[in-house]
Design a protein around this motif. Structure first.
Motif, PDB file in Angstrom:
ATOM      1  N   ASN A 102      -4.901 -31.089  -9.791  1.00  0.00           N
ATOM      2  CA  ASN A 102      -5.600 -30.355  -8.740  1.00  0.00           C
ATOM      3  C   ASN A 102      -5.838 -31.249  -7.533  1.00  0.00           C
ATOM      4  O   ASN A 102      -5.797 -30.791  -6.388  1.00  0.00           O
ATOM      5  N   ARG A 114      -4.841 -30.328  -3.751  1.00  0.00           N
ATOM      6  CA  ARG A 114      -5.836 -30.269  -2.672  1.00  0.00           C
ATOM      7  C   ARG A 114      -5.451 -31.192  -1.523  1.00  0.00           C
ATOM      8  O   ARG A 114      -5.635 -30.844  -0.347  1.00  0.00           O
ATOM      9  N   GLY A 174      -0.134 -25.488  -5.865  1.00  0.00           N
ATOM     10  CA  GLY A 174      -1.046 -25.710  -6.984  1.00  0.00           C
ATOM     11  C   GLY A 174      -0.354 -26.425  -8.127  1.00  0.00           C
ATOM     12  O   GLY A 174       0.814 -26.804  -8.039  1.00  0.00           O
ATOM     13  N   THR A 175      -1.090 -26.586  -9.216  1.00  0.00           N
ATOM     14  CA  THR A 175      -0.532 -27.232 -10.396  1.00  0.00           C
ATOM     15  C   THR A 175       0.368 -26.253 -11.149  1.00  0.00           C
ATOM     16  O   THR A 175       0.324 -25.044 -10.933  1.00  0.00           O
ATOM     17  N   SER A 233      -2.014 -23.742 -12.723  1.00  0.00           N
ATOM     18  CA  SER A 233      -2.663 -22.769 -11.838  1.00  0.00           C
ATOM     19  C   SER A 233      -1.661 -21.750 -11.312  1.00  0.00           C
ATOM     20  O   SER A 233      -1.983 -20.568 -11.173  1.00  0.00           O
ATOM     21  N   LYS A 290      -1.831 -17.725 -12.073  1.00  0.00           N
ATOM     22  CA  LYS A 290      -1.762 -16.728 -11.010  1.00  0.00           C
ATOM     23  C   LYS A 290      -0.719 -15.653 -11.330  1.00  0.00           C
ATOM     24  O   LYS A 290      -0.953 -14.453 -11.145  1.00  0.00           O
ATOM     25  N   ASP A 302     -11.206 -17.336  -7.751  1.00  0.00           N
ATOM     26  CA  ASP A 302     -10.127 -18.324  -7.707  1.00  0.00           C
ATOM     27  C   ASP A 302     -10.654 -19.723  -8.018  1.00  0.00           C
ATOM     28  O   ASP A 302      -9.997 -20.511  -8.701  1.00  0.00           O
ATOM     29  N   GLU A 304     -11.248 -20.225 -11.789  1.00  0.00           N
ATOM     30  CA  GLU A 304      -9.987 -20.431 -12.509  1.00  0.00           C
ATOM     31  C   GLU A 304      -9.450 -21.839 -12.262  1.00  0.00           C
ATOM     32  O   GLU A 304      -8.963 -22.500 -13.175  1.00  0.00           O
ATOM     33  N   GLU A 305      -9.567 -22.314 -11.019  1.00  0.00           N
ATOM     34  CA  GLU A 305      -9.117 -23.677 -10.711  1.00  0.00           C
ATOM     35  C   GLU A 305      -9.960 -24.704 -11.455  1.00  0.00           C
ATOM     36  O   GLU A 305      -9.434 -25.661 -12.027  1.00  0.00           O
ATOM     37  N   THR A 348      -9.467 -27.965 -14.746  1.00  0.00           N
ATOM     38  CA  THR A 348      -9.749 -29.354 -14.380  1.00  0.00           C
ATOM     39  C   THR A 348      -9.329 -30.303 -15.493  1.00  0.00           C
ATOM     40  O   THR A 348      -9.624 -30.096 -16.667  1.00  0.00           O
ATOM     41  N   ASP A 396      -8.725 -35.340 -12.397  1.00  0.00           N
ATOM     42  CA  ASP A 396      -9.295 -34.680 -11.222  1.00  0.00           C
ATOM     43  C   ASP A 396     -10.724 -35.127 -10.967  1.00  0.00           C
ATOM     44  O   ASP A 396     -11.273 -34.883  -9.894  1.00  0.00           O
TER      45      ASP A 396
END
Length: 548
Positions: free
Chosen positions: A62, A66, A85-86, A89, A93, A420, A423-424, A428, A432
């Motif tokens: 993450n 970011r 995103g990862t 993630s 989605k 969102d 979920e992110e 973790t 992160d």
């Protein structure tokens, strides 16, 4: 949008950014500007007409996702970045788009399920299940198979998936429906050397009808225990016939002494391809310090940091490092078991520090609070995250990381942004939980240090048996252990301090130790070797009693 970001690209970086190949693999050694190349290529595609939402950029953490979003935002691209995103993630989605009611279980949820099944040794059981899902095995015993079956049935009954179900679930969805993640014209993937077979299959499915740009470093492949395989990197041309391959060469991070020594170490691995990294910064320092034991090792770390910071204690004034901050230092170790004496030494000092580790139990309470709260239209997510994190008793450093992540959602409707964000946050990983903005010394394992850099790096436990790690009953992959040591070495920009003990208590036993064989792989002229003797404790003079 500005084109200034393209200025100053070196020839190899420019070739990678502007290549017209539909499939391209870039070998990018440490400090070669890998993230900059990814960002520049993303912006180049947008300039040529690709909508940002049509570019899928996949990372392994993450924090990396970011960073890419933040850097793109500084160049006027704050919108349409939802497909950065990862692996996990992005897969979540995709699966949520097909099944909005899907429930994702966090690590804490896994623990709860396993405890409910009467499992003892919950952490070991969770690791076993994760390993099976990431790298299917045919050598499982009856008890292991029974545990795995009971756990998967429990998740099925709850209509839930865990972290390790996401990639296989996405692969299954794409196999059944080629448009399960429609509209993607370009796929970009970071740290390509760390993909496992399921991720490799996923990328092939995602890139049908799209270009693929992969970047990574085979010398930093350190996750075989998660099922990662270098075969994906070496067989890129088999997966994408006609693919182009390029390499970055210049190291913009580390001084020449560190670059030369790390090149010498990794050069002992067989079958390496490509040229050695070229250093751009002269000088640097490498010291190998032999200590008496683990307590002396920890004391030397404290002494050296105090000295470089200008003498925090009255007896530690030494060679000060100009402009040094605590966040310029990192202490790395091979196993978490090595951390205790180091943490104790920091506790006795006045040096602020942070241990990079898996979030504690307060994290589950924090997620529960966010899920249960009533939302006020117009509320700012970052403010909510800070308030609920304080109530849940989150570690200050983790809370600051989460607040920074929430700020990326602040301009969106709160109902969407909090969903969102949760979920992110549920995805973790320990890596992160590293706040590089906080002015503290970071303590972490070598694996967690991947992707980070510091002015000064201490590597503790540079001893045979720890580097390379040799455990009873387990085979030692010396080449992967060497790659892990190489990762640690190349985190350092200016100074690298390698510490080893002549005697260490570990796993309940005190044993004599020998220096790591990796030390002997560095040219002697590059390393200053030191030996620190154990200080004798002076007995305080006592007055004898009257009748003695």
């Amino acid at each position: 949008m500005t084109r200034q970001i393209f200025e100053g690209l070196d020839p190899e970086q420019r070739d990678a950014v502007f290549s017209g190949a539909r499939a391209l693999l870039i070998a990018a050694p440490p400090g070669s500007g890998k993230t900059r190349v990814l960002i520049c290529r993303f912006m180049r595609l947008v300039e040529e007409g690709a909508p940002p939402s049509g570019i899928l950029a996949i990372t392994f953490t993450n924090r990396a996702a970011r960073e890419i979003k933040e850097r793109l935002s500084t160049h006027g691209m704050g919108q349409g970045l939802a497909n950065i995103g990862t692996f996990h993630s992005i897969c979540l989605k995709m699966l949520k788009a097909k099944d909005p009611g899907l429930t994702l279980y966090s690590r804490e949820d896994q623990r709860r399920v396993l405890k409910g099944l009467g499992v003892k040794g919950v952490e070991a059981a969770a690791d076993l299940i994760s390993g099976i899902k990431n790298s299917p095995r045919n050598d499982l015993g009856n008890e292991e198979m029974a545990l795995y079956s009971r756990y998967t049935e429990a998740l099925k009954d709850a209509g839930a998936l865990d972290f390790d179900d996401l990639i296989p679930g996405a692969v299954k969805a794409l196999d059944a429906d080629t448009e399960a993640f429609g509209g993607i014209k370009h796929v970009m993937v970071d740290e390509y050397q760390d993909i496992n077979p399921a991720q490799r299959r996923l990328l092939k499915l995602l890139s049908r009808g799209a270009s693929i740009f992969a970047i990574g470093d085979p010398d930093q492949a350190i996750y075989s225990f998660r099922g990662a395989s270098l075969k994906g990197f070496h067989e890129f041309n088999d997966d994408y016939p006609g693919a182009g391959t390029m390499g970055l060469r210049r190291n913009y991070r580390s001084s020449s002494r560190i670059v030369e020594a790390s090149n010498a170490v990794i050069g002992n691995n067989a079958g390496r391809a490509g040229k050695e990294t070229l250093a751009l910064s002269p000088g640097g320092e490498i010291r190998a310090i032999e200590c008496a034991d683990e307590d002396a090792e920890a004391a030397i770390v404290i002494r050296e940091i105090e000295s470089m910071m200008g003498g925090l204690a009255s007896l530690t004034v030494g060679e000060q490092m100009e402009g040094a901050r605590f966040s310029d230092f990192a202490v790395l170790f091979r196993t978490n078991r090595q951390a205790a004496p180091i943490i104790e030494a920091f506790d006795r000092s006045s040096i602020p520090y942070h241990v990079v580790a898996r979030p504690g139990p307060g994290f589950a309470d924090f997620i529960h609070r966010l899920r249960a709260m009533e939302l006020t239209p117009g509320a700012e997510l970052s403010a909510l995250v800070r308030a609920e994190g304080v109530e849940a008793g989150l570690d200050e450093d983790l809370l600051n990381i989460l607040v920074d992540a929430a700020r990326l959602h602040d301009n969106r409707p709160i109902a969407e942004s909090i969903k969102d964000f949760i979920e992110e946050a549920a995805l973790t990983e320990p890596v992160d939980n590293c706040d590089i903005k906080a002015d503290k010394v970071n303590l972490m394992t070598l694996h967690m240090a991947k992707g980070l850099e510091f002015r000064v790096v201490f590597i503790a436990g540079v001893e045979d048996g720890l580097m390379p790690l040799r455990l009873k009953g387990e085979e030692c992959d010396v080449e992967e252990e060497r790659r892990l040591f190489y990762v640690g070495m190349t985190r350092a920009r200016e100074r690298l301090i390698l510490l080893g003990a002549r005697q260490r208590r570990l796993w309940g036993e005190t044993r004599d130790r020998a220096p790591s064989p990796f030390l002997a792989e560095m040219p002697e002229r590059l390393v200053k070797k030191e030996r620190v003797e154990k200080k004798k404790t002076k007995r305080r003079a006592e007055q004898k009693g009257l009748f003695e």
